[in-house]
Structures are given as structure tokens and as C-alpha cells.
Design an enzyme around this catalytic site. Structure first.
Site: not given
Length: 190
Positions: A47-48
Site C-alpha cells: 500500500e505504502s
């Protein structure tokens, strides 16, 4: 009296007493009820975290933090890391873990739940619940369910390398690898 005292000491120390002659041995782990830290490592890697709102990959929704979307996310929104982490915890516990568990009709291991929650977080609970992956898993076809992760590699009708990598990691996690191994194997997809 001594026997009672010994059992109390064992209970307090976390030890299990040896079963008596007629006592059945129950060594069954309860089903998991939350996404583990190992599962969250995979989710967070793919996702970051972005603390300033941005358009998602499809250009359909404002997104912030660990992929958080919703009516509270708008252009110009900036949040702190603590807020991003809190939003993730809330959505996992209120939406994604319950959404996955409500679709599953048989026992599952922690690594299986973790991988399924990561998939649901990425594709949505509704898509997850109606997936062939769920149908196969519930029917006892664990290998078939594992292979279904790889099918969820498209966004906007296009196969994306990032999704191919994430799905490989999810499949590996589902089959029992550690988060570090799953991430490495997913990141190696070309």
C-alpha cells in the site's frame, strides 16, 4: 489441597498440566480474529503510506494514509503518521477483518486470514466475498484458493505489475511463508 495448589501455580505460570488418564488432549488453536503484524507488514509494503491526499491508480477516489478512501478524504487533506496508522487499524477491525470472516465458513490459520484480509483491503469486501477464492476455500480446496490470488492482478482492465507482485506475495503468505519471504517473492515478479 496440594493438587489444587499445583494446578493454580501452573495456571498462573501459563503451563498446562499433563492430561489425566481419562482426560482428552485438546491442542486446537482458536481461529484468528484480527490481522497479525506479519499480515500488516505485507499490506503496508504494497500500500505504502502517503500523508497527503492523492488520486488512486484508477483516478476514481481521493486516497490518504495506507490506502484510506471515503467521504472524509478530499483534495488538500494532510494527516499525520499516527492518524494514518489509526485509520488503518480502525478499517481493519471494523470493515475488512469482519468482512472476510463473515464470508468464511471453515476454520482458517492466521496466515490465511492475513492474506485474505490484504486481498479484501485492496479489492473491496464485496468483491472478496463473492470471489471464487472464497468459494474454493470454503469447499476445502486450499490449493485452488491459493491460486485464485493470482487472478486479481488488474485495475481498470489492465494487468499491473504492482498487482502481480502483491498477489504473488498474498499467495505466498496464504501458503504459510513469513511476511519477509512473501514480500521478497512478490517483489521479484517481473
Amino acid at each position: 489441597m496440594i493438587e489444587l495448589f499445583q494446578k493454580l501455580l501452573m495456571l498462573l505460570s501459563g503451563l498446562r498440566p499433563a492430561p489425566t488418564k481419562n482426560e482428552p488432549v485438546l491442542d486446537i488453536e482458536p481461529d484468528p480474529v484480527a490481522m497479525s503484524q506479519e499480515g500488516q507488514k505485507v499490506l503496508k509494503y504494497f500500500e505504502s503510506c502517503k500523508l497527503k491526499a492523492y488520486w488512486d491508480a484508477d483516478g476514481k477516489a481521493w486516497t490518504v494514509g495506507w490506502g484510506h478512501t471515503g467521504p472524509d478524504v478530499h483534495e488538500g487533506l494532510v494527516i499525520t503518521q499516527a492518524q494514518a496508522d489509526q485509520l488503518l487499524r480502525q478499517r481493519l477491525s471494523r470493515e475488512f477483518v469482519p468482512g472476510v470472516l463473515s464470508a468464511i465458513t471453515r476454520s482458517l490459520a492466521q496466515h490465511e486470514l492475513d492474506a485474505m484480509v490484504d486481498l479484501a483491503y485492496n479489492i473491496g469486501v464485496g468483491a472478496f466475498q463473492s470471489s471464487t477464492l472464497v468459494r474454493k476455500f470454503n469447499a476445502g480446496d486450499t490449493d485452488g484458493a491459493a491460486d485464485e490470488f493470482l487472478r486479481w492482478n488488474r485495475s481498470g482492465g489492465r494487468v499491473l505489475l504492482g498487482l502481480r507482485r502483491r498477489r504473488k506475495a498474498d499467495r505466498c503468505l496464504f501458503l504459510g511463508t513469513t511476511a519477509a519471504e512473501a514480500i521478497a517473492l512478490g517483489a521479484a515478479v517481473t
